[in-house]
Write an enzyme that holds these catalytic residues in place. Structure first.
Site, PDB file in Angstrom:
ATOM      1  N   ARG A 103       0.830  -1.209   0.000  1.00  0.00           N
ATOM      2  CA  ARG A 103       0.000   0.000   0.000  1.00  0.00           C
ATOM      3  C   ARG A 103       0.865   1.261   0.000  1.00  0.00           C
ATOM      4  O   ARG A 103       0.482   2.271  -0.590  1.00  0.00           O
ATOM      5  CB  ARG A 103      -0.941  -0.008   1.201  1.00  0.00           C
ATOM      6  CG  ARG A 103      -2.134  -0.930   0.998  1.00  0.00           C
ATOM      7  CD  ARG A 103      -3.084  -0.909   2.167  1.00  0.00           C
ATOM      8  NE  ARG A 103      -4.337  -1.585   1.831  1.00  0.00           N
ATOM      9  CZ  ARG A 103      -5.323  -1.815   2.679  1.00  0.00           C
ATOM     10  NH1 ARG A 103      -5.211  -1.413   3.934  1.00  0.00           N
ATOM     11  NH2 ARG A 103      -6.432  -2.422   2.289  1.00  0.00           N
ATOM     12  N   LYS A 107     -17.601 -17.464   4.314  1.00  0.00           N
ATOM     13  CA  LYS A 107     -19.052 -17.516   4.459  1.00  0.00           C
ATOM     14  C   LYS A 107     -19.785 -16.854   3.291  1.00  0.00           C
ATOM     15  O   LYS A 107     -19.371 -15.805   2.821  1.00  0.00           O
ATOM     16  CB  LYS A 107     -19.478 -16.827   5.759  1.00  0.00           C
ATOM     17  CG  LYS A 107     -18.987 -17.524   7.021  1.00  0.00           C
ATOM     18  CD  LYS A 107     -19.480 -16.786   8.263  1.00  0.00           C
ATOM     19  CE  LYS A 107     -19.046 -17.491   9.527  1.00  0.00           C
ATOM     20  NZ  LYS A 107     -19.539 -16.776  10.735  1.00  0.00           N
ATOM     21  N   GLY A 158      -7.683  -8.367   0.984  1.00  0.00           N
ATOM     22  CA  GLY A 158      -6.495  -8.647   1.784  1.00  0.00           C
ATOM     23  C   GLY A 158      -5.854  -9.998   1.539  1.00  0.00           C
ATOM     24  O   GLY A 158      -4.646 -10.096   1.295  1.00  0.00           O
ATOM     25  N   GLY A 190     -12.789  -3.197   1.796  1.00  0.00           N
ATOM     26  CA  GLY A 190     -14.213  -2.898   1.863  1.00  0.00           C
ATOM     27  C   GLY A 190     -14.697  -2.041   0.715  1.00  0.00           C
ATOM     28  O   GLY A 190     -15.785  -2.261   0.174  1.00  0.00           O
TER      29      GLY A 190
END
Length: 397
Positions: free
Chosen positions: A36, A193, A346, A369
């Site tokens: 980053r 999930k 990530g 996100g």
């Protein structure tokens, strides 16, 4: 609606406050991946070359009043920036009240989350930040989904506000994926999930030709297809959703290809015995941790014919070598593909670094996100704020 860009302004002699995302992974006070930081370098160099007084700010982690300050300091980032830019980047600890700077100087401001009200988008804090600069540059795509003082609130109060090159490049790459992609479009989505990726799967199934799924997400789809998954991580209450998504794909003549064989073990550990099973042969006491060799071949052949690839998440539990072969094989298939390739998230970045394929990916998103929010078809609050600011400034002009 267009958004103002840093390249639209004359930066010479201006106090330019650039919000970057230096929320890098750390271990024992050491940076474990500076991806980053390196992604932000073109923006920083461009501002310095233009003769700006450059102030960089970022958050790191989620410090609280009870947190030890040294655990969240940006001091290691200042050191790494100094090394990469080949010039000293001082860390300014007490900055909210203002400080002096010279032309073409660069400083890093200590963790914005040390200031009360940052995460709550406090108006007074936003105004104080805005008063530090002549031009505010939002360049932290990874935080563009958050309404915080340093990312969102400041846009309203700064003298001038714009988007940085990194933010623009992220939006451009994702637009190419989302708006008019070349077909066939293949999306690879991993994760534990269905519930955490349901909005993403819902959006992608309307756009892609193939939706390859992995991890615990795939286990729920395997169960929905009527096969046993033993003690594998899955969500029985979302089997209906898996069936709905599969049907929706078929109606569009798209496909959600499922594993035909998997790698199982009773425990997630280096020393557990692992076996290759057909999905119809998973025992009650076994857990699925990776895809098997036949599935790897099937998925790799789909990737090979793609013209656009989106990758978000590893296919298996690649942290342990014996369960990493599916993720490694698909990573290499993606790298070898001639398609336009965008990857983000990530764990995806960790896999890209592990298998050394960064140079073979057209665009690697630094966002987590924010990356998912855009792919889900939702608006990013920070982009909306920049659009509104641009509209306001144009009316004034």
């Amino acid at each position: 609606m267009p958004i103002p860009k840093m390249s639209d302004f004359d930066l010479k002699g201006q106090r330019v406050l650039i919000r970057e995302d230096f929320n890098v992974p750390m271990k024992n006070g050491k940076i474990t991946s500076d991806l980053r930081i390196r992604a932000a370098l073109p923006t920083i160099k461009q501002a310095l070359k233009a003769g700006a007084k450059v102030m960089l700010m970022s958050h790191l982690g989620r410090p609280t009043n009870a947190s030890p300050r040294e655990a969240f300091t940006l001091a290691p980032i200042a050191q790494q920036l100094s090394l990469l830019l080949k010039q000293e980047v001082p860390l300014i600890e007490d900055w909210i009240g203002g400080f002096d700077m010279k032309d073409a100087q660069i400083v890093l401001l200590e963790n914005v989350r040390f200031h009360h009200g940052e995460m709550e988008n406090n108006v007074e804090l936003s105004k104080k930040m805005a008063s530090l600069c002549d031009i505010y540059v939002m360049d932290a795509f990874a935080t563009a989904h958050r309404m915080e003082a340093s990312t969102y609130g400041i846009i309203k109060y700064a003298k001038r506000a714009c988007a940085g090159p990194l933010l623009i490049s992220e939006l451009t790459a994702l637009a190419k994926i989302l708006e008019k992609p070349a077909h066939p479009v293949v999306a690879i989505v991993g994760g534990s999930k269905v519930s955490t990726k349901l909005a993403l799967l819902d959006s992608l199934v309307k756009k892609v030709d193939y939706l390859i799924i992995g991890g615990g997400i795939a286990n729920t789809f395997i169960a929905a297809d009527g096969y046993p998954v033993g003690k594998s991580l899955h969500e029985p209450d979302l089997i209906d959703e898996a069936e709905r998504l599969t049907l929706e794909a078929k109606e569009r003549k798209a496909e959600i290809p499922l594993p035909v064989d998997v790698v199982v073990a009773e425990r997630f550990s280096e020393d557990s015995e692992d076996y290759i099973r057909l999905v119809s042969q998973i025992d009650d006491n076994e857990k699925v941790f990776d895809i098997g060799p036949d599935t790897i071949k099937n998925f790799a052949s789909i990737i090979k014919k793609a013209k656009t690839i989106l990758w978000n998440g590893p296919i298996g539990a690649f942290e342990i070598e014996k369960f990493s072969h599916g993720t490694e094989a698909l990573a290499k298939a993606i790298a070898d593909s001639k398609a336009f390739k965008v990857a983000g998230g990530g764990d995806t970045l960790a896999a890209i670094e592990k298998y050394n394929i960064a140079q073979n990916i057209d665009y690697i998103s630094t966002g987590g996100g924010a990356f998912l929010t855009l792919l889900e078809g939702k608006n990013l609050p920070v982009i909306t704020a920049l659009e509104e600011r641009n509209n306001r400034d144009e009316k004034v002009a």
